[in-house]
Design a protein around this motif. Structure first.
Motif, PDB file in Angstrom:
ATOM      1  N   VAL A 224     -18.800  34.813  24.110  1.00 32.53           N
ATOM      2  CA  VAL A 224     -18.067  35.744  24.969  1.00 32.53           C
ATOM      3  C   VAL A 224     -17.361  36.806  24.127  1.00 32.53           C
ATOM      4  CG1 VAL A 224     -15.901  34.432  25.011  1.00 32.53           C
ATOM      5  CG2 VAL A 224     -16.533  35.833  26.974  1.00 32.53           C
ATOM      6  N   GLN A 225     -17.316  38.032  24.645  1.00 32.29           N
ATOM      7  CA  GLN A 225     -16.560  39.121  24.009  1.00 32.29           C
ATOM      8  C   GLN A 225     -15.182  39.164  24.665  1.00 32.29           C
ATOM      9  OE1 GLN A 225     -18.878  42.857  23.785  1.00 32.29           O
ATOM     10  NE2 GLN A 225     -20.615  41.618  24.465  1.00 32.29           N
ATOM     11  N   LEU A 226     -14.195  38.712  23.938  1.00 29.22           N
ATOM     12  CA  LEU A 226     -12.892  38.379  24.508  1.00 29.22           C
ATOM     13  C   LEU A 226     -11.883  39.515  24.338  1.00 29.22           C
ATOM     14  CD1 LEU A 226     -11.119  36.117  25.763  1.00 29.22           C
ATOM     15  CD2 LEU A 226     -10.657  35.329  23.424  1.00 29.22           C
ATOM     16  N   THR A 227     -11.205  39.852  25.446  1.00 29.46           N
ATOM     17  CA  THR A 227     -10.060  40.754  25.422  1.00 29.46           C
ATOM     18  C   THR A 227      -8.887  40.049  26.083  1.00 29.46           C
ATOM     19  OG1 THR A 227     -11.429  42.753  25.523  1.00 29.46           O
ATOM     20  CG2 THR A 227      -9.130  42.974  26.167  1.00 29.46           C
ATOM     21  N   LEU A 228      -7.736  40.077  25.426  1.00 29.66           N
ATOM     22  CA  LEU A 228      -6.524  39.496  25.986  1.00 29.66           C
ATOM     23  C   LEU A 228      -5.482  40.593  26.115  1.00 29.66           C
ATOM     24  CD1 LEU A 228      -7.703  37.345  23.605  1.00 29.66           C
ATOM     25  CD2 LEU A 228      -6.090  35.871  24.790  1.00 29.66           C
ATOM     26  N   SER A 229      -4.795  40.644  27.263  1.00 29.75           N
ATOM     27  CA  SER A 229      -3.792  41.687  27.451  1.00 29.75           C
ATOM     28  C   SER A 229      -2.545  41.103  28.104  1.00 29.75           C
ATOM     29  CB  SER A 229      -4.340  42.827  28.311  1.00 29.75           C
ATOM     30  OG  SER A 229      -4.419  42.436  29.665  1.00 29.75           O
ATOM     31  N   ASP A 230      -1.409  41.732  27.817  1.00 26.27           N
ATOM     32  CA  ASP A 230      -0.146  41.337  28.425  1.00 26.27           C
ATOM     33  C   ASP A 230       0.824  42.494  28.267  1.00 26.27           C
ATOM     34  OD1 ASP A 230       0.924  38.201  29.132  1.00 26.27           O
ATOM     35  OD2 ASP A 230       2.462  39.748  28.961  1.00 26.27           O
ATOM     36  N   VAL A 231       1.837  42.518  29.119  1.00 29.32           N
ATOM     37  CA  VAL A 231       2.870  43.546  29.047  1.00 29.32           C
ATOM     38  C   VAL A 231       3.939  43.179  28.025  1.00 29.32           C
ATOM     39  CG1 VAL A 231       4.389  42.574  30.834  1.00 29.32           C
ATOM     40  CG2 VAL A 231       4.245  45.073  30.542  1.00 29.32           C
ATOM     41  N   ASP A 232       4.004  41.897  27.646  1.00 30.57           N
ATOM     42  CA  ASP A 232       5.064  41.354  26.801  1.00 30.57           C
ATOM     43  C   ASP A 232       4.593  41.253  25.346  1.00 30.57           C
ATOM     44  OD1 ASP A 232       7.096  39.915  25.608  1.00 30.57           O
ATOM     45  OD2 ASP A 232       6.949  38.167  26.921  1.00 30.57           O
ATOM     46  N   ALA A 233       5.300  41.919  24.436  1.00 29.23           N
ATOM     47  CA  ALA A 233       4.915  41.910  23.025  1.00 29.23           C
ATOM     48  C   ALA A 233       5.003  40.510  22.422  1.00 29.23           C
ATOM     49  CB  ALA A 233       5.795  42.870  22.234  1.00 29.23           C
ATOM     50  N   LEU A 234       5.918  39.671  22.907  1.00 28.06           N
ATOM     51  CA  LEU A 234       6.017  38.306  22.377  1.00 28.06           C
ATOM     52  C   LEU A 234       4.821  37.464  22.819  1.00 28.06           C
ATOM     53  CD1 LEU A 234       9.818  37.420  22.671  1.00 28.06           C
ATOM     54  CD2 LEU A 234       8.571  38.557  20.831  1.00 28.06           C
TER      55      LEU A 234
END
Length: 333
Positions: A224-234
């Protein structure tokens, strides 16, 4: 103007005019401009990407990231974090940024727990006082740090293991990241389905937290070509640590929902948020994910785990025409 901004502006005359100052997580209003006019050059540090976007667009000298850099500062302004564990960590971080005579200003709303901050401040500073209680908020002044701290973020990174189909998956998280140090019930339900899902091509773990969902998919489906995203830098810091400790590869990007994403994805998977700090908003995740269909490749899928009391069924049907329940219990589906 937010209540936090109001209490800060009300007490401008109390702040030092020395320009070596930084504000960690200022509210999304123009109160920083008033503080800048008082202190001189004020650096702004945001741990939330949407807050950083807002402040940057209004002309603020803002930086986005897990922890502030630079110093020493004469003054550090800190807005109350949303959890006690994160407050402990950020007080250590803030204290380490001060010069030998520096002052920490801590502000927060009563309903967010600012009243319980005094004992934590007194563990780190000899002189702690309440400067003002107004607008249902409180402003503390703390000085004379007890020790000269050297803040090292990785010392606060908690690591634990998840049984991922007979082989352990290591997870890392910082205080205040969703489900810190444990696996919440909804995410567990979603992870148990991963071996059955078609996880090929490009995949987005939206609102990734410590990266448990994305890492679990990469663990089971190595291509799988994985992308992870979040609004929180921590959360992003934690997710990067989770990938690294497991020898996994993935793109990690800050984002407020789907805004700015590079479409299309073959699978978008999420345990979407429905809290903003101490406030519950049933519309939060639905608003963030409203354009989700535009980010799917032909034949692509969206897989969500949600609280059963939230009206996702009608929302999904309105976007896609239908949906299918893969699993459910008394609380989640």
């Amino acid at each position: 103007m937010t209540p936090l901004g109001q209490i800060i502006i009300k007490n401008l005359s109390a702040f030092d005019t020395d320009p070596a100052s930084i504000w960690i997580n200022p509210p999304a209003d123009d109160s920083w401009q008033s503080v800048t006019s008082r202190t001189g050059n004020l650096a702004l540090h945001c741990q939330y990407y949407d807050r950083w976007e807002s402040l940057t667009q209004s002309g603020g000298n803002a930086r986005f990231g897990a922890f502030p850099e630079g110093g020493p500062f004469r003054q550090v302004f800190l807005s109350l974090p949303h959890s006690k564990a994160r407050l402990e960590m950020m007080l250590d971080c803030a204290a380490s940024l001060l010069d030998s005579t520096g002052i920490l200003w801590l502000s927060g709303e009563n309903r967010a727990g600012i009243r319980s901050a005094a004992p934590r401040l007194k563990k780190r500073f000899k002189n702690v006082q309440v400067v003002d209680s107004a607008r249902h908020c409180r402003l503390y002044r703390a000085s004379e740090a007890e020790t000269e701290l050297k803040f090292r973020a990785d010392e606060y990174l908690h690591q634990w293991e998840l049984d991922a189909g007979g082989s352990p998956l290591k997870l890392c998280s910082l205080p205040g990241v969703f489900a810190h140090g444990r696996l919440d019930e909804g995410t567990r339900m979603l992870i148990e389905l991963i071996p059955e899902l078609d996880c090929s091509g490009r995949m987005l773990d939206l609102g990734c937290g410590c990266g448990v969902i994305g890492a679990s998919i990469a663990h089971h489906h190595g291509t799988v070509q994985l992308t992870l995203s979040d609004v929180d830098a921590l959360a992003l810091y934690s997710a990067r640590a989770t990938l690294n400790v497991n020898g996994l590869v993935g793109e990690i990007i800050p984002a407020n929902g789907l805004e700015g994403m590079h479409a299309p994805f073959d699978l978008i998977i999420s345990n979407p948020p429905f809290h903003e700090g101490h406030v519950t908003s049933t519309d939060l995740s639905m608003n963030l994910m409203k354009p989700v269909r535009n980010f799917l490749a032909p034949g692509g899928s969206v897989v969500l785990v949600v609280n059963r009391h939230l009206p996702y069924a009608g929302w999904l049907d309105g976007i896609f025409g239908s949906h299918r329940v893969l699993a459910k219990n008394t609380r989640f589906q």
